[in-house]
Design a protein around this motif. Structure first.
Motif, PDB file in Angstrom:
ATOM      1  N   GLY A   6      35.750  34.886  36.708  1.00 56.10           N
ATOM      2  CA  GLY A   6      36.295  35.975  35.898  1.00 56.10           C
ATOM      3  C   GLY A   6      36.017  37.342  36.499  1.00 56.10           C
ATOM      4  N   ILE A   7      34.797  37.544  36.966  1.00 53.06           N
ATOM      5  CA  ILE A   7      34.441  38.830  37.596  1.00 53.06           C
ATOM      6  C   ILE A   7      35.229  39.026  38.879  1.00 53.06           C
ATOM      7  N   ALA A   8      35.320  37.990  39.699  1.00 50.29           N
ATOM      8  CA  ALA A   8      36.071  38.101  40.953  1.00 50.29           C
ATOM      9  C   ALA A   8      37.557  38.352  40.678  1.00 50.29           C
ATOM     10  N   GLY A   9      38.108  37.665  39.683  1.00 42.95           N
ATOM     11  CA  GLY A   9      39.508  37.875  39.337  1.00 42.95           C
ATOM     12  C   GLY A   9      39.763  39.279  38.826  1.00 42.95           C
ATOM     13  N   TYR A  10      38.873  39.787  38.010  1.00 39.90           N
ATOM     14  CA  TYR A  10      39.022  41.151  37.498  1.00 39.90           C
ATOM     15  C   TYR A  10      38.968  42.166  38.637  1.00 39.90           C
ATOM     16  N   TRP A  11      37.997  41.981  39.527  1.00 40.05           N
ATOM     17  CA  TRP A  11      37.860  42.909  40.661  1.00 40.05           C
ATOM     18  C   TRP A  11      39.080  42.852  41.577  1.00 40.05           C
ATOM     19  N   GLU A  19      43.095  42.036  33.481  1.00 42.55           N
ATOM     20  CA  GLU A  19      42.810  41.055  32.428  1.00 42.55           C
ATOM     21  C   GLU A  19      43.411  39.693  32.775  1.00 42.55           C
ATOM     22  N   LEU A  20      44.630  39.719  33.283  1.00 48.09           N
ATOM     23  CA  LEU A  20      45.282  38.461  33.640  1.00 48.09           C
ATOM     24  C   LEU A  20      44.645  37.809  34.857  1.00 48.09           C
TER      25      LEU A  20
END
Length: 144
Positions: A83-88, A98-99
């Protein structure tokens, strides 16, 4: 080693027996029997127990701590990291963060499931089966 008691549900010609036991005695990594009052386990039938007999068995517990971490901690950590990597990545590449965070969490969850499957395969190669060591009651009510 943990010990427990249960009733033999069935036996097979390969030297194994299915034992019905209280789930309080149960430990298998990533147990699929959580929430049920009773669970069936496969046990090595060294005592030559028959169907319906009340038996005592041992369950190896040397992998209990590692199993708890691998089955619950690692997937959760991978979901958080995903989630953190995707947000970054989403915020730096111009996508909606968010997506991409959600997509990263899904990817982390899938990676966590893969880690759990790999761990189960490793444990299945080791001797982690329960073993029937004694027949406590020769004949239970279920046999009559």
């Amino acid at each position: 080693m943990r010990t427990g008691t249960g009733i033999v549900e069935s036996t097979d010609e390969n030297g194994f027996a299915k034992v019905r036991m209280n789930r309080n005695n149960l430990y298998t990594p990533c147990s699929a029997s959580m929430g049920q009052d009773n669970a069936l386990i496969d046990a090595v039938n060294t005592a030559c127990a028959c169907k319906g007999q009340y038996v005592k068995f041992t369950i190896p517990d040397q992998y209990m701590a590692v199993g708890g971490i691998v089955c619950f901690g690692v997937p959760l950590l991978l979901v958080i990291i995903g989630g953190i990597a995707g947000y970054w990545l989403g915020s730096t590449q111009g996508y909606r963060p968010e997506l991409t965070a959600f997509a990263g969490m899904i990817a982390g969850g899938l990676a966590g499931a893969g880690v759990m499957k790999k761990y189960e395969k490793i444990l299945n190669t080791r001797s982690t089966k329960a073993e029937i060591i004694d027949i406590v009651v020769e004949k239970t009510m279920e046999m009559e």
